[in-house]
Write a protein that holds these residues in place. Structure first.
Motif, PDB file in Angstrom:
ATOM      1  N   ARG A   1       0.847  -1.064   0.057  1.00  0.00           N
ATOM      2  CA  ARG A   1      -0.070  -0.170   0.107  1.00  0.00           C
ATOM      3  C   ARG A   1       0.843   1.217   0.074  1.00  0.00           C
ATOM      4  NH1 ARG A   1      -4.925   0.509   4.033  1.00  0.00           N
ATOM      5  NH2 ARG A   1      -5.335   2.200   2.534  1.00  0.00           N
ATOM      6  N   GLU A   2       2.332   1.110   0.332  1.00  0.00           N
ATOM      7  CA  GLU A   2       3.045   2.295   0.549  1.00  0.00           C
ATOM      8  C   GLU A   2       2.786   3.379   1.105  1.00  0.00           C
ATOM      9  OE1 GLU A   2       4.108   3.380  -3.633  1.00  0.00           O
ATOM     10  OE2 GLU A   2       5.155   1.530  -3.955  1.00  0.00           O
ATOM     11  N   PRO A   3       2.125   2.903   2.564  1.00  0.00           N
ATOM     12  CA  PRO A   3       1.509   3.913   3.396  1.00  0.00           C
ATOM     13  C   PRO A   3       2.496   5.195   3.811  1.00  0.00           C
ATOM     14  CG  PRO A   3       1.985   1.882   4.489  1.00  0.00           C
ATOM     15  CD  PRO A   3       2.545   1.810   3.010  1.00  0.00           C
ATOM     16  N   GLN A   4       1.898   6.174   4.457  1.00  0.00           N
ATOM     17  CA  GLN A   4       2.727   7.122   5.280  1.00  0.00           C
ATOM     18  C   GLN A   4       3.228   6.507   6.622  1.00  0.00           C
ATOM     19  OE1 GLN A   4       1.473  11.634   4.894  1.00  0.00           O
ATOM     20  NE2 GLN A   4      -0.522  10.583   4.315  1.00  0.00           N
ATOM     21  N   VAL A   5       2.209   5.702   6.950  1.00  0.00           N
ATOM     22  CA  VAL A   5       2.325   5.374   8.517  1.00  0.00           C
ATOM     23  C   VAL A   5       2.081   3.799   8.619  1.00  0.00           C
ATOM     24  CG1 VAL A   5       2.087   5.699  11.010  1.00  0.00           C
ATOM     25  CG2 VAL A   5       2.040   7.643   9.278  1.00  0.00           C
TER      26      VAL A   5
END
Length: 361
Positions: A150-154
């Motif tokens: 998902r390549e999340p920020q967190v």
């Protein structure tokens, strides 16, 4: 940017307030661990960050954006659960790609992300297996991989290793630490395991009954706890506590007597006012006992059990007043064969707390 901040965050269930105005700032790329006893609110706080629980007050900010009213899927976060939450009828590859496919992500980009996650986690040979064909550690890698794509920020982790055996927990702890260094992404991790907290975290947040008791780097909390609760919670084996009473004092020094063991007197400096007759608690970590005659006072205890761990022994003992202690000593195969042990108490190694748990030194 993936900074995260909580400002006076409150959570209520009806009239019952569970989180009491939490304030926290997490820098971009930090690994932050929430620790505390069961029911302290650490998982509730994590679920509010994820958007799985509504906030009753305050503000949650992710990447410079207030997200209180933003749907979980749009917050730029990915969560790894304790239960893995894999689809049993799908292969590993399908589990990794499912969320991206449902969001209409381009096929080529989805395949690229899945391959990248598989390479990072070294699960390429598992891609055509289903969850029932995987070990616990392999399932956890897949769960983490599903978050990576998902390549999340967190990244949010809710006790992800609690279902694994001891050896796998150690292995996965190392892998999560390596993953953080490789990705450089902000991570928030909930655990009750002291070793996980101390070894993984850049910053530890200690919670009790919905309140944040102290925030700091692992060794800062270990060496400089704010109060008796933090002192007793951070560290494994836990800190020992001995009841005492102030029998004499001046501006900078107090003389203490251990309760029910009047033969032990200990003079030590204090940084907060104390009064003669005042009950206090001494805190000393297992490794900070000195050899007999090499401290500021000697304490003789009755040996209950000795655990031999190779280069170290943990001696479980009882004082004359019936208080339980854990004493760490260099490996001694004969420690458990004795009835008593005398150790030294060094004033410079001792913390001092009042009856309410406030730190006096």
């Amino acid at each position: 940017m993936s900074e995260l901040s909580l400002k006076n965050v409150v959570k209520r269930f009806g009239a019952l307030e569970i989180i009491h105005g939490a304030n926290l700032d997490v820098k971009d790329g930090e690994f932050v661990v929430f620790v505390g006893p069961s029911g302290c609110g650490k998982s509730t706080l994590l679920r509010m960050i994820a958007g799985l629980e509504e906030t009753s007050g305050g503000e949650i900010n992710i990447g410079g954006k207030v997200v209180n009213d933003v749907e979980p899927a749009d917050r730029g976060i990915a969560m790894v659960f304790q239960s893995y939450a894999l689809y049993p009828h799908m292969t590993v590859e399908q589990n990794l790609s499912f969320g991206l496919r449902m969001n209409g992500n381009p096929k080529e980009d989805t395949e690229k992300r899945v391959k990248h996650a598989a390479n990072i986690l070294q699960i390429n040979e598992l891609m055509q297996r289903r969850p029932k064909q995987l070990s616990g550690g392999q399932r956890q890698r897949v769960a983490i991989g599903r978050a990576i794509v998902r390549e999340p920020q967190v990244f949010l982790f809710d006790e992800p290793l609690s279902n694994l055996d001891a050896e796998l927990r150690v292995q996965m702890r190392v892998e999560i630490s390596r993953l953080h260094k490789q990705l450089g992404t902000t991570m928030i991790y909930v655990t009750h395991d002291q070793t996980e907290a101390m070894t993984l975290a850049d910053k530890i947040v200690v919670l009790r009954a919905g309140n944040i008791e102290q925030i700091g780097a692992p060794l800062d909390l270990y060496d400089d706890p704010a109060n008796q609760f933090v002192a007793g919670f951070v560290g494994s084996p836990k800190m020992n506590f001995l009841k005492a009473q102030v029998i004499d004092t001046n501006a900078a020094t107090a003389t203490l007597a251990l309760v029910d063991d009047r033969s032990v007197r200990l003079a030590m400096p204090v940084t907060s006012p104390v009064e003669t007759g005042m009950p206090v608690t001494l805190g000393i970590r297992p490794e900070h006992f000195a050899d007999a005659g090499k401290g500021d006072a000697d304490l003789t205890v009755s040996i209950d059990v000795a655990e031999h761990l190779g280069n170290t022994s943990y001696i479980y003992a009882t004082t004359a007043g019936g208080e339980q202690l854990i004493i760490e000593r260099p490996e001694s195969r004969t420690a458990g064969n004795r009835d008593q042990l005398t150790v030294g108490l060094s004033a410079k190694r001792i913390f001092l707390f009042d009856s309410a748990g406030k730190r006096l030194r």
